[in-house]
Enzyme design. Structure first.
Site, mmCIF file in Angstrom:
data_model
loop_
_atom_site.group_PDB
_atom_site.id
_atom_site.type_symbol
_atom_site.label_atom_id
_atom_site.label_comp_id
_atom_site.label_asym_id
_atom_site.label_seq_id
_atom_site.Cartn_x
_atom_site.Cartn_y
_atom_site.Cartn_z
ATOM 1 N N HIS A 72 0.822 -1.225 0.000
ATOM 2 C CA HIS A 72 0.000 0.000 0.000
ATOM 3 C C HIS A 72 0.848 1.264 0.000
ATOM 4 O O HIS A 72 0.355 2.342 0.320
ATOM 5 C CB HIS A 72 -0.950 0.005 1.214
ATOM 6 N N THR A 109 -3.892 -8.123 10.998
ATOM 7 C CA THR A 109 -4.698 -7.557 9.923
ATOM 8 C C THR A 109 -6.131 -8.061 10.042
ATOM 9 O O THR A 109 -6.369 -9.225 10.378
ATOM 10 C CB THR A 109 -4.132 -7.888 8.517
HETATM 11 C C1 BV8 Z 1 -8.177 -2.114 -5.631
HETATM 12 C C2 BV8 Z 1 -3.194 3.155 2.269
HETATM 13 C C3 BV8 Z 1 -8.727 -2.323 -7.909
HETATM 14 C C4 BV8 Z 1 -3.712 4.530 2.380
HETATM 15 C C5 BV8 Z 1 -5.065 1.592 2.310
HETATM 16 C C6 BV8 Z 1 -16.282 -4.206 -2.164
HETATM 17 C C7 BV8 Z 1 -15.935 -5.512 -1.889
HETATM 18 C C8 BV8 Z 1 -14.610 -5.927 -1.952
HETATM 19 C C9 BV8 Z 1 -13.613 -5.032 -2.316
HETATM 20 C C10 BV8 Z 1 -13.968 -3.737 -2.581
HETATM 21 C C11 BV8 Z 1 -15.285 -3.320 -2.509
HETATM 22 N N1 BV8 Z 1 -15.317 -2.000 -2.808
HETATM 23 C C12 BV8 Z 1 -14.059 -1.578 -3.065
HETATM 24 C C13 BV8 Z 1 -13.238 -2.637 -2.953
HETATM 25 C C14 BV8 Z 1 -11.789 -2.656 -3.180
HETATM 26 C C15 BV8 Z 1 -11.091 -2.000 -1.992
HETATM 27 C C16 BV8 Z 1 -11.447 -2.736 -0.724
HETATM 28 O O1 BV8 Z 1 -10.938 -3.816 -0.468
HETATM 29 N N2 BV8 Z 1 -12.323 -2.120 0.084
HETATM 30 C C17 BV8 Z 1 -12.718 -2.791 1.318
HETATM 31 C C18 BV8 Z 1 -12.614 -1.808 2.489
HETATM 32 C C19 BV8 Z 1 -14.143 -3.317 1.150
HETATM 33 N N3 BV8 Z 1 -9.677 -2.166 -2.262
HETATM 34 C C20 BV8 Z 1 -9.063 -1.256 -3.021
HETATM 35 O O2 BV8 Z 1 -9.588 -0.251 -3.453
HETATM 36 C C21 BV8 Z 1 -7.615 -1.586 -3.369
HETATM 37 N N4 BV8 Z 1 -7.446 -1.417 -4.762
HETATM 38 O O3 BV8 Z 1 -8.971 -2.957 -5.323
HETATM 39 O O4 BV8 Z 1 -7.922 -1.733 -6.906
HETATM 40 C C22 BV8 Z 1 -8.082 -1.921 -9.157
HETATM 41 C C23 BV8 Z 1 -7.376 -2.892 -9.875
HETATM 42 C C24 BV8 Z 1 -6.801 -2.520 -11.070
HETATM 43 C C25 BV8 Z 1 -6.876 -1.180 -11.519
HETATM 44 C C26 BV8 Z 1 -7.550 -0.220 -10.746
HETATM 45 C C27 BV8 Z 1 -8.161 -0.581 -9.546
HETATM 46 C C28 BV8 Z 1 -6.667 -0.644 -2.663
HETATM 47 C C29 BV8 Z 1 -6.722 -0.894 -1.194
HETATM 48 C C30 BV8 Z 1 -5.636 -0.086 -0.496
HETATM 49 C C31 BV8 Z 1 -6.273 1.033 0.257
HETATM 50 N N5 BV8 Z 1 -5.228 1.720 1.026
HETATM 51 N N6 BV8 Z 1 -4.119 2.258 2.969
HETATM 52 C C32 BV8 Z 1 -3.633 5.029 3.807
HETATM 53 O O5 BV8 Z 1 -3.067 4.325 4.687
HETATM 54 O O6 BV8 Z 1 -4.133 6.128 4.035
HETATM 55 S S1 BV8 Z 1 -6.053 0.495 3.150
HETATM 56 C C33 BV8 Z 1 -5.758 0.454 4.822
HETATM 57 O O7 BV8 Z 1 -6.375 -0.779 5.232
HETATM 58 C C34 BV8 Z 1 -4.311 0.308 5.295
HETATM 59 O O8 BV8 Z 1 -3.350 0.196 4.276
HETATM 60 C C35 BV8 Z 1 -4.329 -0.983 6.072
HETATM 61 O O9 BV8 Z 1 -3.132 -1.596 6.080
HETATM 62 C C36 BV8 Z 1 -5.336 -1.713 5.312
HETATM 63 C C37 BV8 Z 1 -5.831 -2.975 5.904
HETATM 64 O O10 BV8 Z 1 -6.241 -2.717 7.221
HETATM 65 P P1 BV8 Z 1 -5.472 -3.527 8.382
HETATM 66 O O11 BV8 Z 1 -4.016 -3.347 8.185
HETATM 67 O O12 BV8 Z 1 -5.993 -4.914 8.434
HETATM 68 O O13 BV8 Z 1 -5.866 -2.688 9.658
HETATM 69 P P2 BV8 Z 1 -7.241 -2.766 10.462
HETATM 70 O O14 BV8 Z 1 -7.296 -1.554 11.339
HETATM 71 O O15 BV8 Z 1 -8.363 -3.058 9.522
HETATM 72 O O16 BV8 Z 1 -7.091 -4.054 11.389
HETATM 73 C C38 BV8 Z 1 -6.109 -4.073 12.400
HETATM 74 C C39 BV8 Z 1 -6.073 -5.515 12.903
HETATM 75 O O17 BV8 Z 1 -5.029 -5.617 13.865
HETATM 76 C C40 BV8 Z 1 -7.357 -5.936 13.593
HETATM 77 O O18 BV8 Z 1 -7.674 -7.245 13.171
HETATM 78 C C41 BV8 Z 1 -6.990 -5.919 15.084
HETATM 79 O O19 BV8 Z 1 -7.670 -6.937 15.797
HETATM 80 C C42 BV8 Z 1 -5.527 -6.267 15.032
HETATM 81 N N7 BV8 Z 1 -4.725 -5.770 16.152
HETATM 82 C C43 BV8 Z 1 -4.871 -4.591 16.815
HETATM 83 N N8 BV8 Z 1 -3.898 -4.503 17.753
HETATM 84 C C44 BV8 Z 1 -3.119 -5.612 17.647
HETATM 85 C C45 BV8 Z 1 -3.644 -6.429 16.626
HETATM 86 N N9 BV8 Z 1 -3.107 -7.610 16.274
HETATM 87 C C46 BV8 Z 1 -2.003 -8.002 16.947
HETATM 88 N N10 BV8 Z 1 -1.430 -7.268 17.932
HETATM 89 C C47 BV8 Z 1 -1.963 -6.077 18.310
HETATM 90 N N11 BV8 Z 1 -1.384 -5.376 19.291
#
Ligand code: BV8
Ligand code: ZN
Length: 251
Positions: free
Chosen positions: A125, A195
């Site tokens: 990302h 994640t």
């Molecule tokens: C793409 C950078 C296509 C920017 C980020 C509908 C259905 C399915 C998919 C989609 C949809 N609508 C849209 C989509 C696609 C979309 C997507 O997946 N949306 C989701 C939300 C539904 N994806 C995209 O748009 C991607 N691109 O699909 O392109 C395409 C292909 C060809 C040509 C053109 C287009 C791009 C996705 C990237 C977005 N950018 N970040 C920024 O940071 O500002 S996403 C953002 O979420 C971060 O990068 C982050 O890394 C990422 C994932 O989140 P996590 O890292 O998992 O973090 P989260 O907070 O969610 O969870 C934390 C976890 O840690 C939890 O489980 C928690 O329990 C745990 N935790 C907490 N503390 C601890 C711990 N674990 C262990 N120890 C601890 N102490």
């Protein structure tokens, strides 16, 4: 009794990490939580206060580049004070042990893995410290906190610079994705750490590795969609669990 059971599982995973040839790790925001970097979807997550569609999209940036840059500048300031934690350091040690039989795939943009000493890092990302021009090919690593000018402009062509991260609706860098896919086909064990497994395509990486017969080891403080296919699930903090399952360095 419970401790003994956990100890046996830790040892089992340590042995697998040594005996299985190719190992990869996939990290998300959870591994940086103990360093004080807010996650996205947790209780104090960024998305609770901000709507991702409002900020982490090309549309948001073209609508209001100043607002989006203020948000990233605020996150850069928090990250600049964050130190790598025991989880980051354990993965840097794993790279020392496995060498080129290891790769670290991270969804995080904070650069803390590199700060901990990891070199073999695929940032799917992007990186919050990278700025890239919206018009020409200029890009730079800029560590100013706060940024001197908001929104920053390209020194070559004068157009807006944007954060070097992947926004929703943008594809992941093709060269990075190719390398990730190569590893998902050949890795024999994947550690999935901190994640929520909801952002595609990274959320599918563990399923692809599993399909290619990799052992899946998940570390998280809650269960996720990936937990369904994990061979080992350790409920706990990355900074506490990883040092227990990563072998000592073989001198
Ligand atoms: C793409 C950078 C296509 C920017 C980020 C509908 C259905 C399915 C998919 C989609 C949809 N609508 C849209 C989509 C696609 C979309 C997507 O997946 N949306 C989701 C939300 C539904 N994806 C995209 O748009 C991607 N691109 O699909 O392109 C395409 C292909 C060809 C040509 C053109 C287009 C791009 C996705 C990237 C977005 N950018 N970040 C920024 O940071 O500002 S996403 C953002 O979420 C971060 O990068 C982050 O890394 C990422 C994932 O989140 P996590 O890292 O998992 O973090 P989260 O907070 O969610 O969870 C934390 C976890 O840690 C939890 O489980 C928690 O329990 C745990 N935790 C907490 N503390 C601890 C711990 N674990 C262990 N120890 C601890 N102490
Ligand atoms: Zn330019």
């Amino acid at each position: 009794m419970k401790e003994e059971k956990h100890r046996v599982l830790y040892e089992k995973v340590k042995d697998l990490i040594l005996s299985r040839e190719k190992v990869c790790a996939l990290t998300g925001a959870g591994i940086s939580a103990e360093s004080g970097v807010p996650t996205f979807r947790g209780k104090d997550g960024l998305w609770n206060k901000y709507n991702p569609a409002e900020l982490a999209t090309p549309e948001a940036f073209s609508r209001d580049p100043e607002l989006v840059w203020k948000w990233y500048d605020w996150r850069r300031q928090i990250i600049s004070e964050a130190k790598p934690n025991a989880g980051h350091l354990a993965l840097a040690k794993l790279e020392e042990i496995k060498g080129e039989n290891f790769i670290l795939i991270t969804q995080n943009v904070d650069g803390l893995h590199q700060k901990a000493g990891s070199k073999r890092v695929l940032e799917v990302h992007g990186n919050i410290w990278k700025l890239k021009c919206t018009s020409c090919t200029y890009e730079e690593f800029n560590y100013d906190v706060p940024l001197k000018v908001i929104p920053p402009r390209c020194p070559e062509c004068g157009n807006l610079l944007r954060p070097g991260v992947v926004w929703f609706g943008e594809s992941l860098p093709f060269d990075v994705l190719d390398e990730v896919e190569r590893w998902l086909r050949m890795c024999d064990l994947m550690l999935v750490i901190g994640t929520s497994g909801v952002v595609q395509p990274a959320a599918s990486f563990a399923f692809v590795a599993k399909h290619n017969d990799a052992v899946i080891v998940e570390v998280n403080i809650e269960r996720t969609p990936i937990s369904e296919i994990a061979d080992f699930f350790f409920l706990g903090k990355a900074g506490e669990i990883l040092p227990l399952i990563i072998p000592e360095i073989l001198k």
